[in-house]
Motif scaffolding. Structure first.
Motif, PDB file in Angstrom:
ATOM      1  N   LEU A   1      -4.741  -1.037   8.051  1.00 12.77           N
ATOM      2  CA  LEU A   1      -5.104   0.327   8.446  1.00 12.77           C
ATOM      3  C   LEU A   1      -3.901   1.195   8.145  1.00 12.77           C
ATOM      4  CD1 LEU A   1      -6.654   0.283  12.029  1.00 12.77           C
ATOM      5  CD2 LEU A   1      -7.663   1.261   9.967  1.00 12.77           C
ATOM      6  N   TRP A   2      -4.116   2.383   7.568  1.00 13.30           N
ATOM      7  CA  TRP A   2      -2.977   3.276   7.364  1.00 13.30           C
ATOM      8  C   TRP A   2      -2.404   3.675   8.722  1.00 13.30           C
ATOM      9  CZ3 TRP A   2      -1.178   3.440   2.696  1.00 13.30           C
ATOM     10  CH2 TRP A   2      -2.007   3.392   1.592  1.00 13.30           C
ATOM     11  N   SER A   3      -1.099   3.710   8.798  1.00 15.65           N
ATOM     12  CA  SER A   3      -0.524   4.131  10.067  1.00 15.65           C
ATOM     13  C   SER A   3      -0.511   5.667  10.086  1.00 15.65           C
ATOM     14  CB  SER A   3       0.896   3.593  10.185  1.00 15.65           C
ATOM     15  OG  SER A   3       1.791   4.639  10.305  1.00 15.65           O
ATOM     16  N   GLU A   4      -1.099   6.218  11.106  1.00 18.48           N
ATOM     17  CA  GLU A   4      -1.249   7.666  11.126  1.00 18.48           C
ATOM     18  C   GLU A   4      -0.287   8.330  12.092  1.00 18.48           C
ATOM     19  OE1 GLU A   4      -4.955   8.149   8.981  1.00 18.48           O
ATOM     20  OE2 GLU A   4      -2.869   7.817   8.515  1.00 18.48           O
ATOM     21  N   ASP A   5       0.347   7.508  12.915  1.00 20.43           N
ATOM     22  CA  ASP A   5       1.107   8.148  13.987  1.00 20.43           C
ATOM     23  C   ASP A   5       2.522   8.546  13.577  1.00 20.43           C
ATOM     24  OD1 ASP A   5       1.822   5.040  15.804  1.00 20.43           O
ATOM     25  OD2 ASP A   5       2.104   5.636  13.741  1.00 20.43           O
ATOM     26  N   GLY A   6       2.957   8.056  12.411  1.00 17.30           N
ATOM     27  CA  GLY A   6       4.305   8.407  11.947  1.00 17.30           C
ATOM     28  C   GLY A   6       5.317   7.846  12.882  1.00 17.30           C
TER      29      GLY A   6
ATOM     30  N   LEU B   1       0.853  -1.190   0.000  1.00 15.66           N
ATOM     31  CA  LEU B   1       0.000   0.000   0.000  1.00 15.66           C
ATOM     32  C   LEU B   1       0.882   1.230   0.000  1.00 15.66           C
ATOM     33  CD1 LEU B   1      -2.397  -1.277   2.764  1.00 15.66           C
ATOM     34  CD2 LEU B   1      -3.041  -0.881   0.399  1.00 15.66           C
ATOM     35  N   LEU B   2       0.690   2.079  -0.979  1.00 16.80           N
ATOM     36  CA  LEU B   2       1.528   3.276  -1.081  1.00 16.80           C
ATOM     37  C   LEU B   2       0.646   4.509  -1.060  1.00 16.80           C
ATOM     38  CD1 LEU B   2       3.208   0.912  -2.517  1.00 16.80           C
ATOM     39  CD2 LEU B   2       4.509   2.750  -3.543  1.00 16.80           C
TER      40      LEU B   2
ATOM     41  N   SER C   1     -11.528   9.681   2.494  1.00 19.72           N
ATOM     42  CA  SER C   1     -11.864   8.492   3.290  1.00 19.72           C
ATOM     43  C   SER C   1     -11.898   7.240   2.415  1.00 19.72           C
ATOM     44  CB  SER C   1     -13.201   8.689   3.999  1.00 19.72           C
ATOM     45  OG  SER C   1     -14.167   9.041   3.045  1.00 19.72           O
ATOM     46  N   ALA C   2     -12.098   7.432   1.119  1.00 17.38           N
ATOM     47  CA  ALA C   2     -12.097   6.265   0.225  1.00 17.38           C
ATOM     48  C   ALA C   2     -10.763   5.525   0.293  1.00 17.38           C
ATOM     49  CB  ALA C   2     -12.364   6.714  -1.209  1.00 17.38           C
TER      50      ALA C   2
ATOM     51  N   LEU D   1      -8.546  -0.850   4.070  1.00 20.68           N
ATOM     52  CA  LEU D   1      -9.267  -1.813   4.918  1.00 20.68           C
ATOM     53  C   LEU D   1      -9.636  -3.079   4.149  1.00 20.68           C
ATOM     54  CD1 LEU D   1     -11.669   0.300   7.155  1.00 20.68           C
ATOM     55  CD2 LEU D   1      -9.887  -1.316   7.902  1.00 20.68           C
ATOM     56  N   ARG D   2      -9.936  -2.906   2.867  1.00 19.02           N
ATOM     57  CA  ARG D   2     -10.277  -4.088   2.058  1.00 19.02           C
ATOM     58  C   ARG D   2      -9.128  -5.094   1.993  1.00 19.02           C
ATOM     59  NH1 ARG D   2     -13.238  -0.376  -1.080  1.00 19.02           N
ATOM     60  NH2 ARG D   2     -11.495   0.012  -2.489  1.00 19.02           N
TER      61      ARG D   2
END
Ligand code: BG6
Length: 481
Positions: free
Chosen positions: A476-481, A327-328, A464-465, A471-472
């Motif tokens: 989950l994208w990591s948001e915390d860096g 995922l990029l 949000s898409a 999620l599919r």
């Protein structure tokens, strides 16, 4: 050790990239005595300026952008510097350039800090020369705006020079953190056996920027995030994470392995359950400050469909990686600037402990590329007390605190490699071509189905898409860096 004599011609010396990155890097190297007294530096640009005027212009630019450290080193360039007015594309250009270089030492390095639409004009002014000891050509990214343009420029260059004379820049390869990533994979025994489809659930690569398009709309309107960031930086990061160990660290061994990854990428599907989402930043707040949306930026067309964000899923279709989602994502006007690679490992085959919070977050290896250069290994450890419960903990390795040596800027590293004739941190022609073919295919699929970017509020992590898309794949994208 100071590098031997050379003539370094900086084409486009009056441009933004030269003033922001390349000249400060040259000045820093000069200030620490990296250049021998016989070295020559020539600023080539359209305007006729004396060396003192040219340096004063750079100084004013650095003052405006608050780069006082670079201002302090600028005077170190004065003893090496001459200037020359070259109007590329005009009949006088070749003679002007020849006169400026005459009698200068070799190798002559022609550094094209120019829009790629000018590359062929520059090459037309240069002599045919097949030795890297005599002439080197440095090409900035993006090299063309699609595979066809890029191939055209390459053909013009190949008609005069050999491959080992051409240094194609992707400044991410000059970042210390990216070299650490190579060292992590190839210098250690413990990670390599785990980086396979048996053990890895997904790989995530994020390059988030808080800046908007700044004053680069003229360029960015034609580029967008896919051509500007994915075509080069993102695909190179992916290639380095996913490649097989090369036979040696010699340039062609490394490039052979990266190329295999680039050639085995699956093109994301754009329809039904889309594997790619593009976005464009709208008005919002970044770090508490109101910022205008992309459409309100100076120089941007009223109904521009340029994407400032892209997130996609691909796969590296090899025995090692088949089936593992990669995922990029990259975007402008995100909440903050960070770049990282997250390798998410699969869960243990049979959980025996009780997870805290009710779900298993599993092991992660997080390679933080910027702003921090560090490595984080997320493990599960037993919480104190009687119960057999596990909670995530981290093993952290901060490279700056480990070495306590200031990290050199990517451009300094790349310039030293150009001068020493080392090609490992530069791209080969077939890599660039393959990267363009991948991006061209995505752009044409998006266009064919009329899919434009979705607006996202500045100061958020994109549409949000893109979350739904990740999620599919169970990530989950990591948001915390
Ligand atoms: C450049 C892109 O190549 O990389 C810019 O053209 C982008 O749009 C920049 O801002 C990001 O580089 P860095 O080193 O700041 O992550």
């Amino acid at each position: 050790n100071p590098v031997g004599e050379f003539t370094f011609v900086l084409h486009g010396a009056g441009g933004d990239l030269a003033k922001r990155k390349i000249i400060p890097a040259l000045a820093q190297l000069a200030s620490v005595g990296y250049f021998s007294p016989g070295a020559r530096l020539i600023f080539a640009q359209r305007e006729a300026l004396s060396p003192a005027q040219a340096l004063a212009e750079v100084d004013a630019f650095l003052a405006r952008t608050g780069n006082d450290a670079a201002r302090a080193t600028l005077p170190a360039l004065a003893p090496l510097l001459s200037t020359c007015s070259v109007r590329l594309g005009e009949a006088t250009a070749k003679a002007a350039l020849d006169a400026a270089i005459a009698q200068g030492p070799h190798p002559v390095v022609h550094y094209a800090a120019l829009p790629s639409s000018r590359f062929k004009d520059l090459i037309a002014c240069l002599p045919e020369e097949r030795s890297a000891q005599r002439l080197r050509l440095v090409l900035e990214k993006p090299l063309g705006f699609n595979a066809r343009e890029s191939a055209d420029i390459e053909a013009a260059a190949a008609a005069k020079f050999n491959e080992d004379q051409i240094f194609r820049i992707d400044h991410y390869l000059g970042k210390q953190a990216v070299q650490n990533l190579l060292a992590l994979r190839l210098g250690n025994r413990i990670f390599e056996p785990l980086l396979t489809r048996e053990h890895v659930a997904s790989v995530q690569i994020t390059v988030a920027e808080d800046l908007g398009v700044e004053d680069r709309a003229g360029f960015y309107e034609h580029a967008g995030a896919l051509r500007d960031m994915v075509q080069s930086h993102m695909l190179q990061l992916l290639a380095i994470v996913a490649m097989e160990p090369p036979v040696s660290l010699e340039a062609n061994s490394l490039r052979d392995e990266k190329l295999k990854v680039l050639r085995s990428l699956k093109v994301p599907q754009v329809l039904s359950t889309p594997e790619i989402i593009t976005g464009q930043y709208a008005d919002g707040y970044v770090k508490g400050q109101p910022v205008p949306g992309y459409l309100n930026e100076p120089g941007v067309q009223a109904h521009s469909c340029t994407e400032t964000y892209v997130a996609f899923r691909t796969e590296v279709q090899t025995w090692r990686w088949a089936g593992v989602p990669f995922l990029l994502r990259t975007g402008k006007r995100m909440p903050r600037r960070f770049a990282e690679i997250v390798i998410q490992f699969r869960d243990v085959p049979k959980p025996l402990y009780e997870p805290v919070g009710g779900h298993w977050s599993g092991n992660q290896l997080v390679i933080h590329l910027q702003p921090d250069d560090k490595l984080e290994l997320k493990l599960l450890a037993k919480t104190p007390g009687e119960r057999l419960r596990l909670k995530p903990v981290s093993l952290d390795l901060d490279f700056f605190n480990t070495w306590r040596i200031p990290v050199r800027d990517a451009y300094e590293r790349l310039i030293t490699d150009i001068l020493r004739g080392r090609l490992s941190l530069f791209l080969r022609r077939d890599e660039v071509q393959t990267q363009w073919e991948f991006v061209d295919r995505i752009l044409s699929d998006l266009k064919q189905h009329g899919l434009g970017p979705v607006p996202y509020t500045s100061g958020t992590y994109g549409p949000s898409a893109a979350t739904a898309m990740a999620l599919r794949t169970g990530a989950l994208w990591s948001e915390d860096g």
